[in-house]
Structure formats: C-alpha cells, structure tokens
Design a protein around this motif. Structure first.
Motif, PDB file in Angstrom:
ATOM      1  N   LEU A 121       0.916  -1.169  -0.172  1.00  0.00           N
ATOM      2  CA  LEU A 121      -0.001   0.170   0.038  1.00  0.00           C
ATOM      3  C   LEU A 121       0.813   1.240   0.038  1.00  0.00           C
ATOM      4  CD1 LEU A 121      -2.958  -0.927   2.490  1.00  0.00           C
ATOM      5  CD2 LEU A 121      -2.986  -0.927   0.168  1.00  0.00           C
ATOM      6  N   ARG A 122       2.025   1.155   0.578  1.00  0.00           N
ATOM      7  CA  ARG A 122       3.204   2.405   0.473  1.00  0.00           C
ATOM      8  C   ARG A 122       3.569   2.734  -0.822  1.00  0.00           C
ATOM      9  NH1 ARG A 122       3.933   0.111   5.260  1.00  0.00           N
ATOM     10  NH2 ARG A 122       5.127  -1.598   4.579  1.00  0.00           N
ATOM     11  N   ASN A 123       3.508   1.816  -1.922  1.00  0.00           N
ATOM     12  CA  ASN A 123       3.950   2.471  -3.062  1.00  0.00           C
ATOM     13  C   ASN A 123       2.753   2.481  -4.139  1.00  0.00           C
ATOM     14  OD1 ASN A 123       4.222  -0.231  -3.528  1.00  0.00           O
ATOM     15  ND2 ASN A 123       6.469  -0.325  -3.391  1.00  0.00           N
ATOM     16  N   LEU A 124       1.787   2.419  -3.631  1.00  0.00           N
ATOM     17  CA  LEU A 124       0.385   2.231  -4.758  1.00  0.00           C
ATOM     18  C   LEU A 124       0.073   3.619  -4.946  1.00  0.00           C
ATOM     19  CD1 LEU A 124      -2.263  -0.452  -4.543  1.00  0.00           C
ATOM     20  CD2 LEU A 124      -2.673   1.851  -5.289  1.00  0.00           C
ATOM     21  N   SER A 125      -0.127   4.159  -5.987  1.00  0.00           N
ATOM     22  CA  SER A 125      -0.628   5.357  -6.424  1.00  0.00           C
ATOM     23  C   SER A 125      -2.219   5.299  -6.936  1.00  0.00           C
ATOM     24  CB  SER A 125       0.098   6.157  -7.473  1.00  0.00           C
ATOM     25  OG  SER A 125       1.429   6.693  -7.055  1.00  0.00           O
ATOM     26  N   TRP A 126      -3.309   5.929  -6.303  1.00  0.00           N
ATOM     27  CA  TRP A 126      -4.593   5.802  -6.735  1.00  0.00           C
ATOM     28  C   TRP A 126      -4.882   7.195  -7.840  1.00  0.00           C
ATOM     29  CZ3 TRP A 126      -7.924   1.985  -5.635  1.00  0.00           C
ATOM     30  CH2 TRP A 126      -9.107   2.322  -6.052  1.00  0.00           C
ATOM     31  N   SER A 127      -4.333   6.998  -8.961  1.00  0.00           N
ATOM     32  CA  SER A 127      -4.258   7.956 -10.030  1.00  0.00           C
ATOM     33  C   SER A 127      -4.274   7.472 -11.363  1.00  0.00           C
ATOM     34  CB  SER A 127      -3.179   8.983  -9.892  1.00  0.00           C
ATOM     35  OG  SER A 127      -2.216   8.495  -9.583  1.00  0.00           O
ATOM     36  N   GLU A 128      -4.574   8.263 -12.381  1.00  0.00           N
ATOM     37  CA  GLU A 128      -4.420   7.800 -13.772  1.00  0.00           C
ATOM     38  C   GLU A 128      -3.932   9.082 -14.480  1.00  0.00           C
ATOM     39  OE1 GLU A 128      -7.797   6.722 -16.023  1.00  0.00           O
ATOM     40  OE2 GLU A 128      -9.122   8.227 -15.075  1.00  0.00           O
ATOM     41  N   THR A 129      -2.805   9.025 -15.498  1.00  0.00           N
ATOM     42  CA  THR A 129      -2.350  10.150 -15.942  1.00  0.00           C
ATOM     43  C   THR A 129      -2.143   9.821 -17.254  1.00  0.00           C
ATOM     44  OG1 THR A 129       0.058   9.287 -15.638  1.00  0.00           O
ATOM     45  CG2 THR A 129      -0.791  10.670 -13.579  1.00  0.00           C
ATOM     46  N   LEU A 130      -2.055  11.171 -18.037  1.00  0.00           N
ATOM     47  CA  LEU A 130      -1.732  11.167 -19.418  1.00  0.00           C
ATOM     48  C   LEU A 130      -0.461  11.954 -19.514  1.00  0.00           C
ATOM     49  CD1 LEU A 130      -2.574   9.974 -22.231  1.00  0.00           C
ATOM     50  CD2 LEU A 130      -3.281  12.534 -22.807  1.00  0.00           C
TER      51      LEU A 130
END
Ligand SMILES: O=C(O)CCC(=O)C(=O)O
Ligand SMILES: [Fe+2]
Length: 375
Positions: A121-130
């Motif tokens: 969980l420490r290196n999980l990013s809850w995002s999407e990017t272009l």
C-alpha cells in the motif's frame, strides 16, 4: 463502459495481504494546512525596486520552501479552463480505449495508472495520468489522417466533430456509448491546439521563472534558453479518482520531480502535501494561482540553495481531483553542474540521471535521485 482503471482487481493481492495495515489506517491522519508563499508576478513590471523585491521573494521561497504559488503569471484563465476540459474528456474515455497501446497515437505508456511495480500500500498510487512528451504532440495530428478509416459516415463525422470541438485540429477516436440500452458511437475529440497553446505559454513562463531564479546565482543569462525547449519538456495530466479504501493513502506516492522546475495547475479539491522540516503539511489549494516547485536539476545547479522537496498527493475518499503538471526539462545531452564551488554534486547529464533512476527503480522500487550524485 467502465472508465475507471481496475485498481481493485489489479491490486487485490496487496489489499488482501495488508489487512493489518488496514486496521492501523482507520486512524485519521491530520495534517497542518499551509498557504504557500504567494508571488505576484505583476510586481515585475511595477518598477526596479518592486521587481528586485519580487525576484528576491521568489528566490527566498525556492530556498526555504522549494514551493511557491504565483498569480498574474500571464497564462489566461480561459486557457487553463480549456485545458481542464480536454483533460476531463481524456479521462472520461472507456478504460479499454485509454489503455490501448496507441491511445491518441501517442507513444506506448503515455497513459498510465496506479503503479505497475507496486508491492504494498505504501507504493500504490491511486491515480491515472496522461504523460505527454511535447515532442510527441505533433504525432497527434496523424490521428486525423487515420480517422476516415474509422467506421462512421464522413458527414456525421464532420458534424459531430464540429459540434464537439471548438478548434479545427481535433484528434478523434470513436468510442462506444450506451444510451437507453443502445450502443452508439461518438467521436472523442481532443483539441491538440489547446494542449499546444498551453505548453507554449507554460514554456515561456517556466523559462522566465528559471531565469529570475538564476539571477542571484551567477548563472549565464542564456543557460535555460540554450538547454531547454518546448520539445524537451513534458506535460502530465493527472486525475485522482475518489478512493473508497481508507487503507489507500496516496494519489501519488512521495517523490521529487526530475526537472528544473514544475508548474502545476490544480482544482479546488486539495491533496497536495510537501515534506517541510521533516513533517508533512497540506497545501491549501488556490485555484486562482499556479503552484511552482523546484526540481532536482535546479537543486543541483544552484548547489543545494534551492530545494527539490519531496511531495505527494493524498487520495480523497469523496471527490475526484484534477491537476496538470508542466515539467521544465533540458535536452538529454545537457550537462548539469553546480553554479558554485565546492560543488555538492558531481556533474551529470540528464541522460545519465534518467538511466540511474531507471536502474534504481528496477532494483529498489525507488528513484533514489540526487543523493546518488553527491561527491
Ligand atoms: O497533483 C499535484 O498537485 C502534484 C502532481 C505531481 O507532483 C506530479 O505530477 O509530479
Ligand atoms: Fe511531482
């Protein structure tokens, strides 16, 4: 059709193996909210005294905070709104489309989500990017050439295109939409010219800021103009979906930026945090201002005077958040060398730095960054 990336499916194992962490994280973290130093760039044009004071305040903020916010920066609000609209359109596309290899005819990996290397969980990013490398933007045009092959009547295509796009250079994809149980096809148009217009304005602004900050350091006047150009820079559009899991902390995991400086426009949701004097603090969002932060290269160039601060974005449970980050970078060949002696860092090229990051991320899951280049 689902637009959200399948975070839960992809990270199921991490969710399941972190039951303990879930327990711990039911405690709500409270962070102090701060306002970044506000620099009114309008003062640069008032007179020599105000100009000097404005530049000194900016340099002090870069040295003491590594972050500041700017108003009267010259980028029209109307353009920022248009950029945001394009960004919303991109992320509203079905996930299947966004994650196609040649989405918008851009290089593979331009659309990213989560963190493919996440192990906890420490290196999980809850995002999407272009992620748009600006030298790639011209490729977007090629989609126009491809579009007549797409299964839509030319006349319908033109009408739909004109009604959905406010510029003459749209980049179009066809996406399926379900309306009243019927699958219909609608073109998705991305106004390339809005992105180019924004990138051009952001580049002028970034160069001006970099040059003002260089004044007290004795860096050659032409340094940034010679080493950075729009095509060496990139624009990252970020979307942070609402995150229903209290165990997930990060929209973006803690990091420093690999550039000279970054210009960020964000909405009013908030979530950006920076590590100041060893403590995480939340940045109060100011949608009227742009956030500027110093990146690793300016820290090295200024011999440690300006700070490339570790920052992150906290996942929000209720609201989605949008931001767009313009990364002011040099060409790969540019050699970065401290402006004063004795230098803290050995000289390195951008290429060498990138290569080191790639190795470190592979081996340790972390970029490591400037500390690799200390003498
Ligand atoms: O979303 C933000 O406010 C910051 C984004 C960021 O740090 C980045 O894209 O590097
Ligand atoms: Fe960043």
């Amino acid at each position: 059709m689902a637009t959200e990336p399948p975070f839960f499916e992809k990270y199921k194992a991490i969710f399941q193996s972190s039951a303990d962490e879930k327990e711990k994280s039911t405690m709500v973290d409270v962070f102090e909210e701060i306002e970044l130093p506000l620099i009114d760039l309008g003062h640069l044009n008032l007179g020599p005294f105000e100009r000097r004071e404005c530049i000194e305040t900016m340099a002090r903020a870069a040295a003491e905070w590594g972050f500041f916010q700017i108003v009267n920066h010259g980028i029209p609000e109307e353009l920022l709104d248009r950029l945001n609209q394009e960004q919303v359109k991109v992320f509203q596309q079905p996930f299947g489309k966004k994650s196609e290899d040649k989405f918008l005819n851009l290089s593979a990996q331009s659309y990213r989500w989560g963190n493919p290397l996440a192990t906890s969980l420490r290196n999980l990013s809850w995002s999407e990017t272009l992620h748009l490398s600006l030298k790639d933007i011209s490729k977007m045009d090629e989609y126009n050439n491809l579009s007549p092959r797409l299964p839509l009547q030319p006349a319908a295509y033109v009408v739909a295109t004109m009604s959905l796009c406010h510029v003459s250079l749209p980049m179009c994809l066809i996406s399926n939409h379900k309306t009243n149980g019927m699958i219909t096809q609608e073109p998705f148009c991305l106004a390339r010219s809005t992105i180019e217009e924004y990138a051009a304005e952001a580049n002028v602004l970034a160069q001006r800021l970099a040059e003002h900050l260089a004044q007290n350091l004795g860096i050659r006047a032409g340094y940034f103009r010679e080493n950075c150009s729009p095509s060496s820079c990139s624009l990252r559009m970020n979307r942070y979906p609402p995150c229903p899991y209290s165990s997930i902390k990060f929209g973006i995991v803690p990091h420093t930026d690999t550039d000279f400086l970054t210009i960020v426009s964000q909405d009013q949701v908030g979530g950006l945090q920076l590590k100041r004097n060893g403590r995480w603090v939340s940045v109060k969002p100011n949608p009227k201002a742009l956030v500027v932060n110093i990146g690793d290269f300016y820290q090295a160039l200024s011999n440690g005077k300006y700070k490339s601060l570790t920052h992150r974005v906290i996942a929000n449970r209720e609201s989605e958040r949008y931001s767009a980050a313009y990364f002011y970078c040099p060409t790969y060949e540019t050699v970065i060398e401290s402006c004063s002696k004795p230098s803290l860092y050995r000289r390195f090229s951008f290429k060498e730095y990138r290569e080191q990051i790639r190795k470190d991320v592979k081996a340790t899951g972390d970029k490591v960054g400037l500390s690799r280049f200390l003498w």
